[in-house]
Design an enzyme around this catalytic site. Structure first.
Site, short mmCIF file in Angstrom:
data_model
loop_
_atom_site.label_atom_id
_atom_site.label_comp_id
_atom_site.label_asym_id
_atom_site.label_seq_id
_atom_site.Cartn_x
_atom_site.Cartn_y
_atom_site.Cartn_z
N ARG A 92 49.73 73.66 28.88
CA ARG A 92 50.42 72.14 28.62
C ARG A 92 49.64 71.16 29.64
NH1 ARG A 92 56.77 73.34 30.23
NH2 ARG A 92 56.65 70.96 30.10
N CYS A 128 56.02 67.49 37.19
CA CYS A 128 56.11 68.48 36.07
C CYS A 128 56.62 67.92 34.89
CB CYS A 128 57.08 69.66 36.69
SG CYS A 128 58.75 69.27 36.85
#
Length: 227
Positions: A111, A173
């Site tokens: 990601r 995150c």
């Protein structure tokens, strides 16, 4: 729930070794908690595996439950140094590199690199300019019901990612949960090098609360996505 400002709170997860427990601990610190804070590594699964007893019900919150608690007054004092907003992160990225706080991204590497999709619809994967990748799992021991790495292994996982333990850093995150794990991992590694209070060990370390969910959703507000 019977928690006062000076209570020692032990936090655990229902099904993960660390998971959201680190986020709860960080939240207590943000609210200025003065009592002790601990995480039960291995969480509920490790507790059960060790043969310790469990009970059902919501303790103290339902009349007639087995373990009622006496409500306490809790006074929160916001610790702004542990939290970074979208504006603060954007301003940090606009400062000269020599004065910029390092941004640590705790999402999986795919990601971060923009190879794998984000789990939240409509958000592009990728990363913030100048940020580094440190998937939170890199700081956790392998196997079931394990917690943080320790000693040289923990320090190596951090330094291999490009982190200087003596310098400030902003942890991010997907939604601000796993960033709390890498934030706490840095504090734990610092504590193994030298003793200190919570305030001393967490100095310069913060969590970008909105994390990638906010950042990737605010491109029109100046958020830059790199791949």
């Amino acid at each position: 729930m019977g928690i006062s400002n000076d209570s020692h709170v032990v936090i655990y997860d229902a099904a993960q070794s660390i998971g959201a427990a680190a986020r709860v601990l960080w939240t207590f610190r943000v609210f200025g908690h003065q009592g002790g804070l601990s995480i039960l590594e291995g969480g509920l699964p490790a507790w059960i595996e060790a043969g310790y007893p469990t009970v059902s019900g919501v303790l103290g919150l339902v009349p007639g439950e087995e373990f009622p608690v006496e409500p306490k007054k809790y006074i929160a004092n916001f610790n702004k140094h542990l939290v970074k907003s979208f504006q603060e992160v954007r301003e940090n990225l606009s400062t000269p590199v020599s004065a910029r706080k390092l941004i640590i991204d705790a999402r999986p590497a795919g990601r971060f690199l923009g190879i794998d999709p984000e789990p939240r619809p409509g958000l592009s994967s990728g990363h913030m300019p100048g940020s580094i990748s440190l998937p939170h799992s890199k700081l956790l021991a392998s196997g079931n019901n394990k917690g943080f790495l320790r000693g040289k292994e923990l320090a190596k996982a951090l330094t291999d990612a490009g982190i200087n333990l003596s310098e400030p850093a902003i942890h991010s995150c997907g939604s601000g949960v796993n960033a709390s794990i890498t934030w706490l991992g840095e504090i734990l590694s610092r504590s193994e090098i030298k003793s200190g209070t919570w305030e001393e060990l967490e100095d310069g370390l913060s969590v970008y609360d909105g994390s990638w969910t906010e950042w990737a959703g605010r491109v029109e507000d100046g958020a830059i996505i790199e791949k």
